[in-house]
Design a protein around this motif. Structure first.
Motif, PDB file in Angstrom:
ATOM      1  N   ARG A  16       0.834  -1.211   0.000  1.00 29.17           N
ATOM      2  CA  ARG A  16       0.000   0.000   0.000  1.00 29.17           C
ATOM      3  C   ARG A  16       0.868   1.261   0.000  1.00 29.17           C
ATOM      4  NH1 ARG A  16      -3.742  -2.707   4.127  1.00 29.17           N
ATOM      5  NH2 ARG A  16      -5.474  -3.337   2.808  1.00 29.17           N
ATOM      6  N   GLN A  17       1.953   1.213   0.736  1.00 29.06           N
ATOM      7  CA  GLN A  17       2.838   2.376   0.805  1.00 29.06           C
ATOM      8  C   GLN A  17       3.456   2.666  -0.564  1.00 29.06           C
ATOM      9  OE1 GLN A  17       6.284   1.851   3.289  1.00 29.06           O
ATOM     10  NE2 GLN A  17       6.407   4.034   3.717  1.00 29.06           N
ATOM     11  N   VAL A  18       3.901   1.633  -1.240  1.00 31.25           N
ATOM     12  CA  VAL A  18       4.502   1.811  -2.570  1.00 31.25           C
ATOM     13  C   VAL A  18       3.471   2.354  -3.555  1.00 31.25           C
ATOM     14  CG1 VAL A  18       5.523   0.599  -4.527  1.00 31.25           C
ATOM     15  CG2 VAL A  18       6.261   0.058  -2.212  1.00 31.25           C
ATOM     16  N   LEU A  19       2.279   1.763  -3.552  1.00 26.72           N
ATOM     17  CA  LEU A  19       1.237   2.237  -4.462  1.00 26.72           C
ATOM     18  C   LEU A  19       0.775   3.645  -4.092  1.00 26.72           C
ATOM     19  CD1 LEU A  19      -0.734  -1.072  -4.913  1.00 26.72           C
ATOM     20  CD2 LEU A  19       0.428   0.204  -6.697  1.00 26.72           C
ATOM     21  N   GLY A  20       0.749   3.961  -2.815  1.00 28.75           N
ATOM     22  CA  GLY A  20       0.384   5.312  -2.386  1.00 28.75           C
ATOM     23  C   GLY A  20       1.373   6.354  -2.894  1.00 28.75           C
ATOM     24  N   ARG A  21       2.654   6.003  -2.845  1.00 29.28           N
ATOM     25  CA  ARG A  21       3.668   6.917  -3.389  1.00 29.28           C
ATOM     26  C   ARG A  21       3.510   7.073  -4.889  1.00 29.28           C
ATOM     27  NH1 ARG A  21       8.951   4.422  -1.622  1.00 29.28           N
ATOM     28  NH2 ARG A  21       7.845   3.159  -0.133  1.00 29.28           N
ATOM     29  N   ALA A  34      -4.437  -1.706 -10.504  1.00 37.88           N
ATOM     30  CA  ALA A  34      -3.734  -2.652  -9.635  1.00 37.88           C
ATOM     31  C   ALA A  34      -3.959  -2.312  -8.168  1.00 37.88           C
ATOM     32  CB  ALA A  34      -2.245  -2.638  -9.957  1.00 37.88           C
ATOM     33  N   TYR A  35      -3.941  -1.034  -7.844  1.00 39.96           N
ATOM     34  CA  TYR A  35      -4.160  -0.599  -6.468  1.00 39.96           C
ATOM     35  C   TYR A  35      -5.587  -0.923  -6.031  1.00 39.96           C
ATOM     36  CZ  TYR A  35      -3.176   2.411  -2.401  1.00 39.96           C
ATOM     37  OH  TYR A  35      -2.957   2.908  -1.141  1.00 39.96           O
ATOM     38  N   ILE A  36      -6.546  -0.679  -6.890  1.00 40.51           N
ATOM     39  CA  ILE A  36      -7.946  -0.982  -6.567  1.00 40.51           C
ATOM     40  C   ILE A  36      -8.133  -2.484  -6.375  1.00 40.51           C
ATOM     41  CG2 ILE A  36     -10.293  -0.985  -7.509  1.00 40.51           C
ATOM     42  CD1 ILE A  36      -9.563   1.760  -8.791  1.00 40.51           C
ATOM     43  N   TYR A  42      -8.299  -7.816  -0.430  1.00 43.69           N
ATOM     44  CA  TYR A  42      -8.228  -7.873   1.026  1.00 43.69           C
ATOM     45  C   TYR A  42      -9.451  -7.253   1.685  1.00 43.69           C
ATOM     46  CZ  TYR A  42      -3.619  -9.559   0.093  1.00 43.69           C
ATOM     47  OH  TYR A  42      -2.577 -10.317  -0.375  1.00 43.69           O
ATOM     48  N   ASP A  43     -10.568  -7.236   0.955  1.00 39.90           N
ATOM     49  CA  ASP A  43     -11.873  -6.759   1.462  1.00 39.90           C
ATOM     50  C   ASP A  43     -11.823  -5.358   2.053  1.00 39.90           C
ATOM     51  OD1 ASP A  43     -13.540  -8.770   0.690  1.00 39.90           O
ATOM     52  OD2 ASP A  43     -13.282  -9.928   2.528  1.00 39.90           O
ATOM     53  N   LYS A  44     -11.153  -4.476   1.390  1.00 38.56           N
ATOM     54  CA  LYS A  44     -11.088  -3.069   1.797  1.00 38.56           C
ATOM     55  C   LYS A  44     -11.822  -2.229   0.748  1.00 38.56           C
ATOM     56  CE  LYS A  44      -8.537  -3.783   5.393  1.00 38.56           C
ATOM     57  NZ  LYS A  44      -9.039  -3.586   6.728  1.00 38.56           N
ATOM     58  N   GLN A  45     -13.140  -2.446   0.681  1.00 40.95           N
ATOM     59  CA  GLN A  45     -13.949  -1.773  -0.332  1.00 40.95           C
ATOM     60  C   GLN A  45     -13.938  -0.261  -0.161  1.00 40.95           C
ATOM     61  OE1 GLN A  45     -15.110  -3.253  -2.967  1.00 40.95           O
ATOM     62  NE2 GLN A  45     -14.408  -5.233  -2.225  1.00 40.95           N
ATOM     63  N   ASP A  46     -13.861   0.218   1.088  1.00 36.61           N
ATOM     64  CA  ASP A  46     -13.834   1.664   1.302  1.00 36.61           C
ATOM     65  C   ASP A  46     -12.567   2.282   0.713  1.00 36.61           C
ATOM     66  OD1 ASP A  46     -12.438   0.213   3.252  1.00 36.61           O
ATOM     67  OD2 ASP A  46     -12.631   1.820   4.736  1.00 36.61           O
ATOM     68  N   ARG A  47     -11.447   1.614   0.865  1.00 32.48           N
ATOM     69  CA  ARG A  47     -10.202   2.110   0.279  1.00 32.48           C
ATOM     70  C   ARG A  47     -10.256   2.056  -1.252  1.00 32.48           C
ATOM     71  NH1 ARG A  47      -4.951   1.367   3.399  1.00 32.48           N
ATOM     72  NH2 ARG A  47      -5.590   1.243   5.562  1.00 32.48           N
ATOM     73  N   ALA A  48     -10.796   0.953  -1.772  1.00 30.13           N
ATOM     74  CA  ALA A  48     -10.912   0.806  -3.228  1.00 30.13           C
ATOM     75  C   ALA A  48     -11.804   1.902  -3.807  1.00 30.13           C
ATOM     76  CB  ALA A  48     -11.457  -0.577  -3.583  1.00 30.13           C
ATOM     77  N   SER A  49     -12.895   2.200  -3.120  1.00 31.78           N
ATOM     78  CA  SER A  49     -13.801   3.263  -3.589  1.00 31.78           C
ATOM     79  C   SER A  49     -13.113   4.617  -3.572  1.00 31.78           C
ATOM     80  CB  SER A  49     -15.048   3.310  -2.714  1.00 31.78           C
ATOM     81  OG  SER A  49     -15.808   2.155  -2.899  1.00 31.78           O
ATOM     82  N   ALA A  50     -12.340   4.881  -2.531  1.00 29.63           N
ATOM     83  CA  ALA A  50     -11.638   6.169  -2.442  1.00 29.63           C
ATOM     84  C   ALA A  50     -10.625   6.317  -3.575  1.00 29.63           C
ATOM     85  CB  ALA A  50     -10.944   6.289  -1.088  1.00 29.63           C
TER      86      ALA A  50
END
Length: 67
Positions: A16-21, A34-36, A42-50
């Motif tokens: 996540r850190q690498v993709l965030g950068r 790829a990030y989405i 990993y069932d983080k739909q809120d992060r994927a939506s953001a």
């Protein structure tokens, strides 16, 4: 490739850190997809939506909605 290595070694926060950068550099569509997909695996739909909302805000084009 580095993100894949991080994910294979179960270092999801590191991936996540690498993709965030990567997001700071206005990445191409494949990187954003790829990030989405990582967050969805990993069932983080809120992060994927953001991430998707940010993608649409930066690239408000029909092709983004189709992919």
């Amino acid at each position: 490739m580095y993100v894949c290595l991080e994910e294979l070694s179960r270092n999801i926060p590191g991936a996540r850190q690498v993709l965030g950068r990567c997001l700071k550099w206005d990445p191409d569509d494949k990187a954003l997809q790829a990030y989405i997909k990582l967050e969805q695996r990993y069932d983080k739909q809120d992060r994927a939506s953001a991430i998707f909302e940010r993608w649409v805000a930066v690239h408000p084009e029909p092709r983004v909605w189709v992919e």
